[in-house]
Motif scaffolding. Structure first.
Motif, PDB file in Angstrom:
ATOM      1  N   GLN A 350      24.950  87.268  -4.864  1.00  0.00           N
ATOM      2  CA  GLN A 350      26.003  88.224  -5.448  1.00  0.00           C
ATOM      3  C   GLN A 350      25.603  90.092  -5.045  1.00  0.00           C
ATOM      4  OE1 GLN A 350      29.192  87.244  -5.793  1.00  0.00           O
ATOM      5  NE2 GLN A 350      29.599  89.186  -5.489  1.00  0.00           N
ATOM      6  N   LYS A 353      25.439  90.998  -1.814  1.00  0.00           N
ATOM      7  CA  LYS A 353      26.632  91.090  -1.227  1.00  0.00           C
ATOM      8  C   LYS A 353      27.373  92.211  -1.617  1.00  0.00           C
ATOM      9  CE  LYS A 353      31.029  88.586  -1.114  1.00  0.00           C
ATOM     10  NZ  LYS A 353      31.751  87.447  -1.238  1.00  0.00           N
ATOM     11  N   PHE A 383      27.779  81.938   0.387  1.00  0.00           N
ATOM     12  CA  PHE A 383      27.815  83.488   0.646  1.00  0.00           C
ATOM     13  C   PHE A 383      28.304  83.657   2.367  1.00  0.00           C
ATOM     14  CE2 PHE A 383      25.348  83.634  -2.919  1.00  0.00           C
ATOM     15  CZ  PHE A 383      26.015  84.486  -3.967  1.00  0.00           C
ATOM     16  N   ASN A 384      27.960  82.765   3.169  1.00  0.00           N
ATOM     17  CA  ASN A 384      28.188  82.969   4.594  1.00  0.00           C
ATOM     18  C   ASN A 384      29.607  82.415   5.025  1.00  0.00           C
ATOM     19  OD1 ASN A 384      25.600  83.784   4.384  1.00  0.00           O
ATOM     20  ND2 ASN A 384      24.823  82.326   5.968  1.00  0.00           N
ATOM     21  N   TRP A 397      34.276  92.177   7.776  1.00  0.00           N
ATOM     22  CA  TRP A 397      33.729  90.923   8.101  1.00  0.00           C
ATOM     23  C   TRP A 397      32.654  91.144   9.245  1.00  0.00           C
ATOM     24  CZ3 TRP A 397      31.192  86.879   5.850  1.00  0.00           C
ATOM     25  CH2 TRP A 397      30.766  85.632   6.665  1.00  0.00           C
ATOM     26  N   LEU A 401      25.592  86.659   5.453  1.00  0.00           N
ATOM     27  CA  LEU A 401      24.786  87.387   4.596  1.00  0.00           C
ATOM     28  C   LEU A 401      23.378  86.522   4.247  1.00  0.00           C
ATOM     29  CD1 LEU A 401      24.997  89.680   2.168  1.00  0.00           C
ATOM     30  CD2 LEU A 401      25.222  87.774   0.637  1.00  0.00           C
TER      31      LEU A 401
END
Length: 615
Positions: A350, A353, A383-384, A397, A401
């Motif tokens: 996180q 990100k 996350f991807n 986008w 990540l």
């Protein structure tokens, strides 16, 4: 090597509106392409692949003669260089070029002091006998009872290997290098290289080691935030090129990962279907296997899954996956530690990100790789996944990540890569790939043989086989990327960083991108990536190695703000990175007569020194 046959294959299993089951049916053809015909059992000589590799080999034969041949260089070079480095200066040519505003190559931008140090380091790396024992020597000297020996050793290491391979002790010190690299069209992949010496006995008390792990975790968060600040200082179109390589083994007691990996190998067959094998059945992936969704029961357990006591009693032999009856499974408290690690990893993801920093999960020894694969897959699924198309976030986008590390020197590589592509497709996320050759072949092979595990060890028999596996995977990745970008869901297209010190592999990357239409050649001979490919392909080398290859890749592509060329930048305090430096010396050694590696580096730097002094 033509990429066309693989393109036609990948279009059949990843093309628009085609069933994902077709992907499985291509596995045999993928393996036949990636598996070398040669079956000779020679010593594998892959090179450092944390991100890259040199292609030289350094087997045991001839080691003594090479040691005697090049030891005089080291014996003369060490004291001579330490005397010369503070006093000699021949930088006027370099300074004048800097003042002219010309973009300098890495050699031209180096001070004479840096060149002298590099020449000394490469000379030492060309002394195989000395390099082989460098970790033992360093440990003995830094833990000696002799007064002052530790300080003298650390001073010498700092002046030589540390400054060659580590540009700073913290992110702030690395920022100078990162800014300089970006000005030359090169991106940065940071790695906090404080690592446990996984090949030795524990050397710290449990409470002290736990504190060290907590300190590493704090440093990861800090590094991601500071890297994010660096990214935000760049123009909008230049952002997204900074990444961070994460060593999960620094955040948990490594034996827990080993026990969890053994448990995963024992559990996975119990969670698969018992129906007869069909054409659409998933391919068998050799040791150490490939992750499954059910892995969360072990590595990311929550209260809804129960206490998991039944997992503590798992035992038995699994010969096809190299598991012995004596291999230790999960112990009391392991599941809690694994669950805590998963929470930390999600928090790391996180923070990455939030700061726009790509996170690459490093690979380790095969006996702990199943657990690392499981965490990488869970993080990727978390996350991807792209945001909804109608959202504002979708406009920015840029792809995955989380990146996993795929080691081509493992015999599982062809089928493991296919399985990863299939899992990403079926679960709606973009796959992040760091493709390398591999770095741990020596210990892997010795451990397998010593412990008497069933069948051949998990490493390809020789370097040509590893090269074939790497190049086959390279073709698979490029052709798959082209197919995914032309599909109805281009937002799920993979992204890749090719870690390699091999010029031939770099040429294959460039040729492959052109052949499938992902890049076109400009009038001046450079490559222009298609707009939807920009930021999705990178080629990385280690900081302090193969700068000429990095320069070549930087100049080969039109710079669009997100560099194709990348440097893997290790950092950390000297005492913390000692194991890294010892391992780096061994992984990057090559024979002086080799076409690539330390011998070639020494000649390249020596030529520049000669030019400045006598040119």
């Amino acid at each position: 090597m033509s990429i066309s046959p693989l393109l036609s294959r990948s279009s059949r299993f990843l093309g628009q509106n085609r069933s994902s089951s077709i992907l499985r049916s291509t596995t045999a053809r993928q393996i036949s392409r990636c598996t070398p015909a040669s079956t000779s059992r020679r010593t594998l000589a892959t090179s450092s692949e944390s991100t890259g590799n040199s292609s030289g080999s350094s087997g045991s034969s001839g080691s003594k003669s090479n040691y005697k041949k090049y030891l005089p260089y080291a014996l003369i070079g060490v004291p001579a260089s330490l005397l010369v480095m503070p006093t000699l200066s021949a930088d006027s040519d370099s300074d004048s070029k800097k003042e002219s505003g010309k973009v300098l190559s890495s050699l031209e931008a180096s001070s004479f002091l840096d060149l002298t140090r590099s020449y000394l380091v490469y000379t030492l790396l060309c002394t195989p006998g000395l390099v082989d024992y460098s970790p033992t020597i360093l440990h003995s000297f830094t833990h000696s009872f002799i007064p002052g020996l530790k300080q003298i050793t650390e001073s010498i290491v700092r002046l030589t290997f540390f400054h060659q391979f580590v540009p700073g002790e913290n992110v702030e010190e690395c920022l100078i290098t990162m800014k300089d690299l970006h000005s030359r069209g090169v991106g940065s992949m940071l790695n906090y290289s404080a690592e446990a010496d996984l090949g030795s006995e524990p050397q710290e008390e449990v409470d002290l080691e736990e504190k060290a792990r907590q300190d590493r975790l704090k440093e990861v968060f800090s590094a991601l935030k500071k890297s994010g600040e660096f990214e935000k200082s760049l123009p909008e179109q230049d952002r997204g090129a900074t990444s961070f390589a994460l060593k999960i083994t620094g955040l948990i007691d490594p034996p827990i990962l080993t026990r969890a990996s053994t448990a995963l190998l024992r559990v996975r067959p119990l969670t698969t279907s018992t129906s007869p094998i069909s054409l659409n059945a998933p391919p068998h992936v050799p040791y150490p296997g490939t992750p499954q969704s059910s892995d969360a029961r072990i590595v990311a357990r929550d209260e809804s899954m129960g206490n998991g006591k039944e997992l503590l009693s798992l035992n038995g032999v699994l010969g096809s996956m190299g598991v012995l009856h004596t291999d230790e499974g999960l112990k009391q408290g392991d599941l809690e530690e694994l669950s805590k690690l998963w929470k930390n990893l999600k928090q790391i993801g996180q923070v990455a990100k939030d700061n726009g920093i790509v996170l690459l999960v490093d690979a380790e020894y095969t006996w702990m790789q199943p657990a690392l694969d499981a965490y990488t897959t869970l993080l990727s699924a978390e996350f991807n996944g792209p945001p909804p198309k109608e959202s504002e976030a979708f406009k920015s986008w840029r792809g995955p990540l989380i990146y996993g590390t795929y080691q081509s020197y493992l015999t599982r590589q062809p089928t493991h890569l296919v399985a990863a592509l299939k899992h990403a497709e079926e679960n709606g996320y973009a796959l992040g790939i760091k493709l390398v050759r591999g770095a741990y072949f020596d210990k892997e092979r010795k451990k397998w043989k010593k412990e008497g595990r069933e069948g051949a060890d998990p490493i390809w028999p020789d370097k040509p086989a590893t090269d074939s596996s790497y190049n086959g995977s390279l073709n698979t990745v490029i052709s798959t990327l082209a197919t995914q970008l032309s599909s109805s869901k281009p937002e799920l297209a993979l992204s890749v960083i090719f870690g390699t010190h091999n010029p031939d592999s770099c040429d294959l990357i460039c040729d492959g991108l052109k052949q499938v239409g992902l890049a076109s050649e400009t009038t001046d001979g450079r490559l222009q990536l298609r707009q939807d490919v920009q930021g999705k392909v990178g080629v990385a080398q280690l900081y302090g190695m193969k700068d000429d290859l990095t320069d070549k890749m930087a100049s080969r592509f039109v710079f669009d703000g997100r560099p194709v060329a990348i440097k893997y930048i290790a950092y950390g305090k000297l005492a913390e990175v000692m194991p890294f430096l010892g391992r780096r010396a061994i992984e990057n050694k090559s024979l002086m007569s080799g076409d690539q590696g330390a011998g070639a580096e020494r000649r390249r730097v020596g030529g520049e020194i000669w030019r400045r002094l006598f040119g």
